[in-house]
Scaffold this motif. Sequence first.
Motif, PDB file in Angstrom:
ATOM      1  N   GLY A  51       0.828  -1.211   0.000  1.00  0.00           N
ATOM      2  CA  GLY A  51       0.000   0.000   0.000  1.00  0.00           C
ATOM      3  C   GLY A  51       0.859   1.256   0.000  1.00  0.00           C
ATOM      4  N   LEU A  52       1.919   1.259   0.804  1.00  0.00           N
ATOM      5  CA  LEU A  52       2.849   2.401   0.799  1.00  0.00           C
ATOM      6  C   LEU A  52       3.433   2.605  -0.591  1.00  0.00           C
ATOM      7  CD1 LEU A  52       4.901   1.942   4.104  1.00  0.00           C
ATOM      8  CD2 LEU A  52       3.372   3.831   3.556  1.00  0.00           C
ATOM      9  N   TYR A  53       3.846   1.507  -1.211  1.00  0.00           N
ATOM     10  CA  TYR A  53       4.433   1.590  -2.545  1.00  0.00           C
ATOM     11  C   TYR A  53       3.437   2.151  -3.558  1.00  0.00           C
ATOM     12  CZ  TYR A  53       6.175   0.095  -7.083  1.00  0.00           C
ATOM     13  OH  TYR A  53       6.583   0.071  -8.390  1.00  0.00           O
ATOM     14  N   LEU A  54       2.216   1.664  -3.517  1.00  0.00           N
ATOM     15  CA  LEU A  54       1.221   2.069  -4.512  1.00  0.00           C
ATOM     16  C   LEU A  54       0.705   3.493  -4.300  1.00  0.00           C
ATOM     17  CD1 LEU A  54      -0.851  -1.228  -4.781  1.00  0.00           C
ATOM     18  CD2 LEU A  54       0.809  -0.323  -6.441  1.00  0.00           C
ATOM     19  N   LYS A  55       0.657   3.955  -3.058  1.00  0.00           N
ATOM     20  CA  LYS A  55       0.009   5.236  -2.751  1.00  0.00           C
ATOM     21  C   LYS A  55       0.960   6.390  -2.483  1.00  0.00           C
ATOM     22  CE  LYS A  55      -4.060   2.936  -0.876  1.00  0.00           C
ATOM     23  NZ  LYS A  55      -4.906   2.748   0.306  1.00  0.00           N
ATOM     24  N   THR A  56       2.232   6.116  -2.298  1.00  0.00           N
ATOM     25  CA  THR A  56       3.179   7.191  -2.000  1.00  0.00           C
ATOM     26  C   THR A  56       3.702   7.789  -3.302  1.00  0.00           C
ATOM     27  OG1 THR A  56       3.833   6.108   0.053  1.00  0.00           O
ATOM     28  CG2 THR A  56       5.318   7.793  -0.807  1.00  0.00           C
ATOM     29  N   PRO A  57       3.508   9.096  -3.485  1.00  0.00           N
ATOM     30  CA  PRO A  57       4.009   9.737  -4.710  1.00  0.00           C
ATOM     31  C   PRO A  57       5.509   9.545  -4.875  1.00  0.00           C
ATOM     32  CG  PRO A  57       2.560  11.222  -3.492  1.00  0.00           C
ATOM     33  CD  PRO A  57       2.824  10.037  -2.599  1.00  0.00           C
ATOM     34  N   GLY A  58       5.915   9.313  -6.111  1.00  0.00           N
ATOM     35  CA  GLY A  58       7.327   9.184  -6.435  1.00  0.00           C
ATOM     36  C   GLY A  58       7.887   7.776  -6.333  1.00  0.00           C
ATOM     37  N   MET A  59       7.078   6.832  -5.900  1.00  0.00           N
ATOM     38  CA  MET A  59       7.553   5.456  -5.761  1.00  0.00           C
ATOM     39  C   MET A  59       7.462   4.681  -7.077  1.00  0.00           C
ATOM     40  SD  MET A  59       8.530   5.037  -2.594  1.00  0.00           S
ATOM     41  CE  MET A  59       9.047   6.738  -2.479  1.00  0.00           C
ATOM     42  N   ARG A  60       6.516   5.092  -7.930  1.00  0.00           N
ATOM     43  CA  ARG A  60       6.301   4.374  -9.196  1.00  0.00           C
ATOM     44  C   ARG A  60       6.470   5.331 -10.371  1.00  0.00           C
ATOM     45  NH1 ARG A  60       1.114   3.100  -9.953  1.00  0.00           N
ATOM     46  NH2 ARG A  60       0.378   4.505  -8.353  1.00  0.00           N
ATOM     47  N   GLN A  61       6.826   4.746 -11.509  1.00  0.00           N
ATOM     48  CA  GLN A  61       6.882   5.529 -12.740  1.00  0.00           C
ATOM     49  C   GLN A  61       5.460   5.938 -13.107  1.00  0.00           C
ATOM     50  OE1 GLN A  61       9.032   3.395 -15.791  1.00  0.00           O
ATOM     51  NE2 GLN A  61      10.694   2.879 -14.387  1.00  0.00           N
ATOM     52  N   GLU A  62       5.329   7.111 -13.650  1.00  0.00           N
ATOM     53  CA  GLU A  62       4.013   7.660 -14.000  1.00  0.00           C
ATOM     54  C   GLU A  62       3.212   6.682 -14.863  1.00  0.00           C
ATOM     55  OE1 GLU A  62       1.063  10.352 -13.664  1.00  0.00           O
ATOM     56  OE2 GLU A  62       3.047  10.679 -12.826  1.00  0.00           O
ATOM     57  N   PRO A  83       8.786   0.463 -10.502  1.00  0.00           N
ATOM     58  CA  PRO A  83       9.306   1.378  -9.482  1.00  0.00           C
ATOM     59  C   PRO A  83      10.268   2.416 -10.045  1.00  0.00           C
ATOM     60  CG  PRO A  83      10.440  -0.716  -9.345  1.00  0.00           C
ATOM     61  CD  PRO A  83       9.341  -0.880 -10.374  1.00  0.00           C
ATOM     62  N   THR A  84      10.279   3.560  -9.395  1.00  0.00           N
ATOM     63  CA  THR A  84      11.332   4.539  -9.617  1.00  0.00           C
ATOM     64  C   THR A  84      12.519   4.084  -8.764  1.00  0.00           C
ATOM     65  OG1 THR A  84      10.624   5.875  -7.752  1.00  0.00           O
ATOM     66  CG2 THR A  84       9.646   6.407  -9.907  1.00  0.00           C
ATOM     67  N   PRO A  85      13.675   4.697  -8.918  1.00  0.00           N
ATOM     68  CA  PRO A  85      14.780   4.338  -8.019  1.00  0.00           C
ATOM     69  C   PRO A  85      14.399   4.520  -6.541  1.00  0.00           C
ATOM     70  CG  PRO A  85      15.650   5.510  -9.904  1.00  0.00           C
ATOM     71  CD  PRO A  85      14.141   5.576 -10.015  1.00  0.00           C
ATOM     72  N   ALA A  86      13.614   5.545  -6.239  1.00  0.00           N
ATOM     73  CA  ALA A  86      13.181   5.773  -4.855  1.00  0.00           C
ATOM     74  C   ALA A  86      12.200   4.701  -4.383  1.00  0.00           C
ATOM     75  CB  ALA A  86      12.536   7.147  -4.723  1.00  0.00           C
ATOM     76  N   GLY A  87      11.446   4.114  -5.301  1.00  0.00           N
ATOM     77  CA  GLY A  87      10.432   3.131  -4.940  1.00  0.00           C
ATOM     78  C   GLY A  87      10.919   1.704  -4.891  1.00  0.00           C
ATOM     79  N   LEU A  88      12.132   1.478  -5.338  1.00  0.00           N
ATOM     80  CA  LEU A  88      12.652   0.108  -5.399  1.00  0.00           C
ATOM     81  C   LEU A  88      12.664  -0.572  -4.035  1.00  0.00           C
ATOM     82  CD1 LEU A  88      13.619  -1.875  -7.491  1.00  0.00           C
ATOM     83  CD2 LEU A  88      15.944  -1.075  -7.096  1.00  0.00           C
TER      84      LEU A  88
END
Length: 147
Positions: free
Chosen positions: A95-106, A111-116
């Motif tokens: 849930g944190l991964y899916l809902k936190t801005p910047g964790m996933r590519q648009e 994942p973005t590097p921050a979301g990995l």
Amino acid sequence: MRIFARPHQIPPRVAAGVFILNSGIGKAEADEQTATGTHGMAVGTYPFLGKHDPRTFTDLLSKAEVALGVALLAPMVPSLVAGAALTAFAGGLIGLYLKTPGMRQEGSLKPTPAGLGLAKDVWLLGIGLGLVLEELGDRVASPYRGQ
């Protein structure tokens, strides 16, 4: 309910258990800045957690992770129980991964590097679901076995 973990369940339980136990022990030693960051990320996704101060939240999270880690490592804890707890915990992380801005590519689940760091927690969800489904599947396939 099966009382002891089956031999083939022990490796994934140990892998997840050691990882989560280590995380919980690390949070027990968290300084104020780390506690504030951990709490802030959680509140961004789960606003109801805002009623706790950061130190209390991080202490509770630490205790929960230690308890879950120990439950996974203790073969006498039924795999259905340990797996259900792991699935719930991992669901919160996903849930944190899916809902936190910047964790996933648009527009993607990638994942973005921050979301990995959060995206990799999908393996915890897989282990938890695997334990639960195996134990429930055995009950459906053979409801009278072991009685």
